[in-house]
Each structure stands twice: as structure tokens, then as C-alpha cells.
Scaffold this active site. Sequence first.
Site, short mmCIF file in Angstrom:
data_model
loop_
_atom_site.label_atom_id
_atom_site.label_comp_id
_atom_site.label_asym_id
_atom_site.label_seq_id
_atom_site.Cartn_x
_atom_site.Cartn_y
_atom_site.Cartn_z
N GLN A 51 0.81 -1.22 0.00
CA GLN A 51 0.00 0.00 0.00
C GLN A 51 0.84 1.27 0.00
O GLN A 51 0.33 2.35 -0.32
CB GLN A 51 -0.94 0.00 1.22
CG GLN A 51 -2.02 -1.07 1.15
CD GLN A 51 -2.85 -1.08 2.41
OE1 GLN A 51 -2.48 -1.70 3.39
NE2 GLN A 51 -3.96 -0.35 2.40
N CYS A 91 -10.65 -0.24 3.99
CA CYS A 91 -9.25 -0.34 3.60
C CYS A 91 -8.72 1.08 3.39
O CYS A 91 -9.39 1.91 2.78
CB CYS A 91 -9.14 -1.12 2.29
SG CYS A 91 -7.47 -1.26 1.67
NI NI Z 1 -6.40 -2.70 3.04
#
Ligand code: NI
Length: 167
Positions: A51, A91
Site C-alpha cells: 500500500q 481499507c
Molecule cells: Ni487494506
Amino acid sequence: MAILDILHYPDPRLRIKAQPVPAVDDGVRRLVSDLFETMYAAPGIGLAATQVNVHRRVIVADVSERHDQPWCFINPRVTGTEGREQTEEGCLSVPGVFETVERAERIQVQALNAQGEMVNLVADGLLAVCIQHEIDHLEGKLFVDYLSILKRNRLRKKLAKAQRLAL
Ligand code: NI
């Protein structure tokens, strides 16, 4: 320590499969510290290196209310699962979206810790959900991939509209 930029869906870099960490060295420990700082600042309960555009198999989590139970997993592997459970998930890479996802209720995980030691953990509840969600990130998978095509199309339209309106 540094707060890193978090990639947002549908950024194609979120689809890159992360590579195993060959050795837990100071560079990896720096990454772990940065992931924790970025996660707590967001705020979130879990974050995968993918991420922040680092494609190494490192995840962090802290599902405690007081943010005092940090977990870091390097090269994590689910070695056992038990039961199924549905939980509403969000998320940091898909802000503002919360959807129900079904996952294993209880998992056994094997990973290296920040000292490079092999750790075995049995997790359930929110921590189990979080670890499975973060390991998915390392595979280039997002929680929205579990939704029906209908729901995913609706989500894509909503995000496209939000982007148009963001001046
Ligand atoms: Ni996530």
C-alpha cells in the site's frame, strides 16, 4: 520514522505481487517503523508494504483500542484456518468504502518478527480478519475483489464520480 503516501484504488501498483524479504536487516526494520507510523497516523488497524508502494512481504497490524498491541509479520504465511465469518471491512487504499467480506474465523500464521525470529500465532476475531486482509494486499488483491460484479461496478461509478467532483 516517516509517514508514507498510501496508494489508492484503482492504482495498478496495488496489483503488484510482493517479493519475500531475504533477510530482516535495518532497512526492513525501518520499513516496519514507517508502516506503523503511517498506519497510526491514517488512522488504520492494518497496513501492508504494498500500500506504500514497497513490494516486499511485510505487514503491520494493531487492532487494540489503545494502539498498544503492535504486530508485525514478515513473510507471513497462513498455515491453518478454521470456521468462516462475515465482517464489515474497510481499507486505507479504498477510503470511504465498507463492505461485508467472508473469511476464515480463526487462523494460524507463521512469520518472522522484526528480530528475524520465526513466530507462530493463532489469531481470531478482528486480528484474524486484519491479517488475512493484509496478506491479500501482498498478493495484489483488494477486499473489493470479493464483492459481486454488480456491487463492484456500482463502487467504480461512485469512485469515478467522487474523482470528477474533487476539484
Ligand atoms: Ni487494506
